[in-house]
Every structure is written in C-alpha cells, then in structure tokens.
Design an enzyme around this catalytic site. Structure first.
Site, short mmCIF file in Angstrom:
data_model
loop_
_atom_site.label_atom_id
_atom_site.label_comp_id
_atom_site.label_asym_id
_atom_site.label_seq_id
_atom_site.Cartn_x
_atom_site.Cartn_y
_atom_site.Cartn_z
N ARG A 32 -22.34 -10.59 4.63
CA ARG A 32 -21.05 -10.39 3.94
C ARG A 32 -21.16 -9.21 3.00
NH1 ARG A 32 -20.38 -13.43 -0.08
NH2 ARG A 32 -20.81 -15.40 0.96
N LYS A 46 -4.94 1.28 13.12
CA LYS A 46 -4.02 2.26 13.70
C LYS A 46 -4.78 3.49 14.22
CE LYS A 46 -1.31 -0.95 12.20
NZ LYS A 46 -0.65 -0.92 10.90
N TYR A 50 5.54 -0.41 3.92
CA TYR A 50 5.16 -1.25 5.06
C TYR A 50 5.52 -2.71 4.72
CZ TYR A 50 2.09 -3.82 8.20
OH TYR A 50 1.59 -4.69 9.14
N ASP A 79 -1.63 4.72 0.63
CA ASP A 79 -1.77 4.15 1.98
C ASP A 79 -1.63 5.33 2.95
OD1 ASP A 79 -1.37 3.07 4.51
OD2 ASP A 79 -0.20 1.37 3.78
#
Ligand SMILES: *Cc1c(COP(=O)(O)O)cnc(C)c1O
Length: 388
Positions: free
Chosen positions: A55, A204, A107, A179
């Site tokens: 992790r 994306k 978004y 972003d």
C-alpha cells in the site's frame, strides 16, 4: 545493470518512452516488471530498501509515478486507484470550515464529491465562472485555502487562464490545483504556470486504451508531496501493479496519440461547424472561441475533445444522432484510441440538477465527442450519415 544516463532536458516524446523506467536490475528486462506482491521480506525488523508493504510502495507503481511526474515537469508523482481517489486526497488536506473556489462547469464526479461528500464534513465550496478571474476574487475569504480548476472544461470546453488564477492565488496564499485530464501533459503543464498540484484521471489520455481506472497527482513542493503520500497510504486508494504496468505501456505512445487526437479533433470540429443541422461547436481551436487567445497561450494544441449542439435542441434529436453513429461508441469516458460519443445531460452530468445544468449552458441536445485516433475521413463520414 548499467543505469540509463538521461539528459536533463529531454523532449516530451523521449520522456514518454524513457522517464522513470530502468531495465530490471536482475534480468535486464527492458519493460518494467509487474511486481505482483503485497509485502516484501525484510533483512531484520524495519530493515528494507523503502519497500515494506505494497500500500505504501510498489516498484511498478514507483516507475509510473516518476514517469508521470517527468511528463508534467514536476518533482513528485503519486498514483491513485482512480481520478476521484486522487481528487479526494487533495480535499483531505483541508479542515472543516476551509473554503474552496472552483468552476461551475466541473466534471460531474468532482461536483458530486465536493457537494455530496465533503460539504457534509464542513468544507465550503463556491462554484463560480473561473473564466472570469475577477469573479473568483469576490469569493475569497480568510478561510479560502484552495482554487480547484479544470481547463479545458467538461463538456463546454471553456478555458481558464491558469497563470491569472495562480497570480490571484499567490496574493491570497491559496493553493492552486488543476485537473489536467482533458489536456493531458502533452498539451498543457500547469506546474510550469505556477500551479501547486496537477491532477489527472489517468483513466483517460495517459492510459489511453480504455482498459484502466487510475488517477495521479504531481507536485513540486516536498512537504506537500509528503502530506499527500501520507494520505495515500493512510486512506489506501492506491492502484495495483497490473494497472500501473498498463499505464506505463500506454504512456510510451502518448505523444503519438495526442498528435493524432489533435489532428482529428481539428478536422471533426471544422466539419461539424459547417454542417447545416449543427447549432454550435465548442472547440478551443476556433479563433472566435471566447477564450481562444488563452488556449493558444497555455496549450500546445487544442486536443481531441469537443462538444456541439443541434439546431433542433431536444434530447430526442440528440438521442437519434447517438443511435445512428456506427464508429463512435456511445459511452462515458474519453481519451482512448477509439472515438466515443456521449450525452452529458443524461450521462456524465446527470448528477447535476437540471436547473443548475441549463443555467451553466449544458443544453438538452449537447453532444460531447472524444475524437479517437482512427482515420479522420471515416469519423467525418460517420457523423455525416448519422445527422442525415
Ligand atoms: C474522468 C474524469 C475524472 C475522474 O476520474 P476517474 O478516473 O474516472 O475517477 C476527473 N476529472 C475529469 C476531467 C475526468 O474526465
């Protein structure tokens, strides 16, 4: 194994292929191995080489983090299990009572996270038209800590002047997070313009092949990086090594894909603009786009994302076009090699109440395209036959 000697100032395509990756020290494998492990054997308690539990750190993920940081001209990269996971980590830097100024055509998922999760924890969000920086200034209070922007915006392709926002933020000691998903690091590098944090939905363009969900943050400030890395490990939204490998592979062609996305976007935008059934095309490359000058200043090209409305402005008419396309697939998401078509009002932005949506210019017939890297003439033919 001989370490690769990398020049300090590689061009973008060279970085996409080489930054962050080294031949595997045990075998020389040119591709970064997928370290599919949850833990690492220690020499003695606490004696390890930075890898204690996956992790916290994983070598495949580390290579990817270095690669993405290099593409954004940043010092530190952190990957998350989704773009929302990355955004969530940034908001967790804040305390109850802190205020955030952000844009009003965000978004949909970011809007939902801010509004429906973090407002409950006492963080205050102001959704304003950030293409007008003076507008943002009106909302600054002593509690304002963060300016969160998205440019180009989704789906109206509005452009926010990053440097102007940074200048305002510096005056008031606010952090600026951008972003950068729509632009990708190929088109725009917000850290170079003074932003503190760059966020990506790696899902994306960075991944680029519609096969991974992932997010990333890139920063220059070491303390900020340490705080975010603490949150990543403490909260645990980290990606796995298989996905990290897929993105490392995707990034190797990022520059080639983006070049073609931009070329195709340009062809499709011009085709739609000249079509008799189209009312308006939203694409920042048009000289009469309201923010074209800023787009030209802060972006290297204009990308493959665009939206358009129909003269017959109804959801039914938009639905008919979306049903008639053959090559474009009706789907959420963007930035993959294949072209996608989407109806924001009923899909990506359905979580925004209708009044709010219409007020922000997301009309009923608005169709968003993620123009892929197919042959442009086939894409134009497809849209042409679908609109009849
Ligand atoms: C997709 C997207 C996100 C969210 O990323 P996920 O990887 O889907 O969690 C955030 N911002 C923008 C602009 C996006 O397109």
């Amino acid at each position: 194994m001989r370490k690769k000697e990398m020049p300090d100032h590689m061009q973008f395509g060279t970085k996409a292929i080489h930054a962050g990756v080294e031949p595997d020290p045990t075998t020389g494998s040119i591709m970064t191995p997928i370290y599919q492990t949850s833990t690492y054997v220690q020499e003695g308690p606490g004696q390890h080489k930075g890898y204690a539990y996956a992790r916290g750190a994983n070598p495949t993920r580390n290579s990817l983090q270095k690669s993405i940081a290099a593409l954004e001209n940043g010092r530190f990269g952190l990957c998350f299990s989704s773009g929302m996971g990355a955004t969530d980590a940034v908001i967790r830097l804040l305390n109850p009572g802190d205020e955030v100024i952000t844009s009003n055509d965000l978004y949909g998922g970011s809007y939902r996270l801010f509004k429906r999760v973090y407002e409950r924890f006492g963080i205050v969000f102001h959704f304003v038209d950030l293409s007008n920086v003076q507008e943002a200034e009106k909302y600054i209070t002593p509690n304002t800590k963060l300016l969160w922007l998205e440019t180009p915006s989704n789906p109206l392709m509005r452009i926010i002047d990053i440097a102007a926002c940074v200048a305002l933020a510096k005056q008031h000691h606010l952090r600026v997070a951008v972003d950068n998903t729509f632009a990708s690091p190929y088109l725009q590098n917000p850290l170079d313009l003074g932003a503190d944090i760059v966020m990506h939905s790696v899902t994306k363009y960075l991944g680029g092949h519609s096969d991974v969900i992932m997010g990333a943050l890139v920063v220059n400030d070491e303390k900020l990086y340490t705080d975010l890395a603490f949150i990543a490990n403490a909260c645990g939204a980290v990606p796995g090594p298989q996905d990290s490998f897929l993105v490392l592979r995707g990034i190797k062609t990022l520059h080639l894909r983006m070049e073609r996305h931009c070329q195709n976007g340009r062809v499709v935008a011009h085709f739609l603009r000249s079509h008799p059934k189209v009312a308006q095309v939203y694409w920042p490359g048009f000289e009469d786009h309201p923010n074209h000058a800023i787009a030209k200043k802060q972006m290297r090209d204009f990308g493959g994302m665009l939206s358009f409305t129909l003269k017959d402005d109804s959801q039914e008419n938009a639905a008919r076009v979306m049903k008639s396309v053959q090559l474009f697939s009706l789907a959420e998401s963007l930035g993959g090699v294949e072209s996608l078509i989407n109806h924001p009002a009923s899909m990506t932005h359905a979580s925004i109440p209708k009044e709010e949506r219409i007020k922000n210019g997301l009309s009923d017939s608005l169709i968003r395209l993620s123009v892929g890297v197919e042959d442009a003439s086939d894409l134009v033919d497809d849209l042409g036959q679908a609109m009849g």
